[in-house]
Every structure is written in structure tokens, then in C-alpha cells.
Design a protein around this motif. Structure first.
Motif, PDB file in Angstrom:
ATOM      1  N   MET A 234       2.826  -6.938   0.128  1.00 19.80           N
ATOM      2  CA  MET A 234       3.207  -6.218  -1.088  1.00 19.80           C
ATOM      3  C   MET A 234       4.499  -5.440  -0.806  1.00 19.80           C
ATOM      4  SD  MET A 234       0.671  -3.824  -3.370  1.00 19.80           S
ATOM      5  CE  MET A 234      -0.710  -4.870  -2.977  1.00 19.80           C
TER       6      MET A 234
ATOM      7  N   ASP B 211      -3.431  -3.273  -7.753  1.00 21.97           N
ATOM      8  CA  ASP B 211      -2.316  -3.495  -6.827  1.00 21.97           C
ATOM      9  C   ASP B 211      -1.154  -2.544  -7.113  1.00 21.97           C
ATOM     10  OD1 ASP B 211      -3.744  -5.491  -5.563  1.00 21.97           O
ATOM     11  OD2 ASP B 211      -2.729  -7.126  -6.618  1.00 21.97           O
TER      12      ASP B 211
ATOM     13  N   GLU C  88      -2.026   0.977  -6.093  1.00 21.10           N
ATOM     14  CA  GLU C  88      -1.895   1.118  -4.638  1.00 21.10           C
ATOM     15  C   GLU C  88      -0.436   1.258  -4.226  1.00 21.10           C
ATOM     16  OE1 GLU C  88      -2.487   1.606  -0.701  1.00 21.10           O
ATOM     17  OE2 GLU C  88      -3.943   1.798  -2.323  1.00 21.10           O
TER      18      GLU C  88
END
Length: 83
Positions: free
Chosen positions: A1, A24, A27
Motif C-alpha cells: 500500500m 484500506d 488504514e
């Protein structure tokens, strides 16, 4: 990521605070905030602003202001229908 840039966080702050980012993205924001004091201060400031504005009494426009807004809306709506 990949890493989140400060500008990207600023663009997502409302969605972040409203809890509508996916897991996601949330985060990514959390990781960015863990390492960026400036963005952490910014998010805290936005949170404080939202809390403060929520306690303000609603404003009711004057009859004159309401009539003017209605005129503006009606003009806009008529122009859109004419297209």
C-alpha cells in the motif's frame, strides 16, 4: 500500500471523520497521522470545528432574505428548464 501525501489526507478528512472511508483508506490515513504532526493537528482542528459548530443555534433567514433566495432559485430553475 503506497504512502498518503498530506494533500491527499486533506482531501479525505471529511470522509475519514465521518467514517465512510473503506478499511484500506482508513488504514492509510491512520498510518499517515501516526507519522505527521501537522496533519494530526489539522484533523484535530477539524474535529474541534465540527464539535463547536454543532452546538451553534440554527440561523433562520429573514423573510426578505428567504424571498430573495427563492427568486434566485426560481430564476435558476427556469433557466435550466429552458435549455
Amino acid at each position: 500500500m503506497d504512502e498518503l501525501a498530506c494533500q491527499d489526507l486533506v482531501e479525505r478528512v471529511t470522509d475519514y471523520l465521518e467514517g465512510v472511508l473503506g478499511p484500506d483508506e482508513t488504514e492509510r490515513v491512520n498510518r499517515h497521522l501516526a507519522g505527521c504532526d501537522g496533519c494530526t493537528a489539522y484533523v484535530d482542528q477539524v474535529r474541534a470545528t465540527v464539535r463547536a459548530s454543532a452546538s451553534l443555534p440554527p440561523e433562520v433567514p429573514s423573510a426578505q432574505a428567504e424571498a430573495r433566495l427563492l427568486d434566485i432559485y426560481r430564476t435558476w430553475a427556469a433557466e435550466r428548464q429552458g435549455r
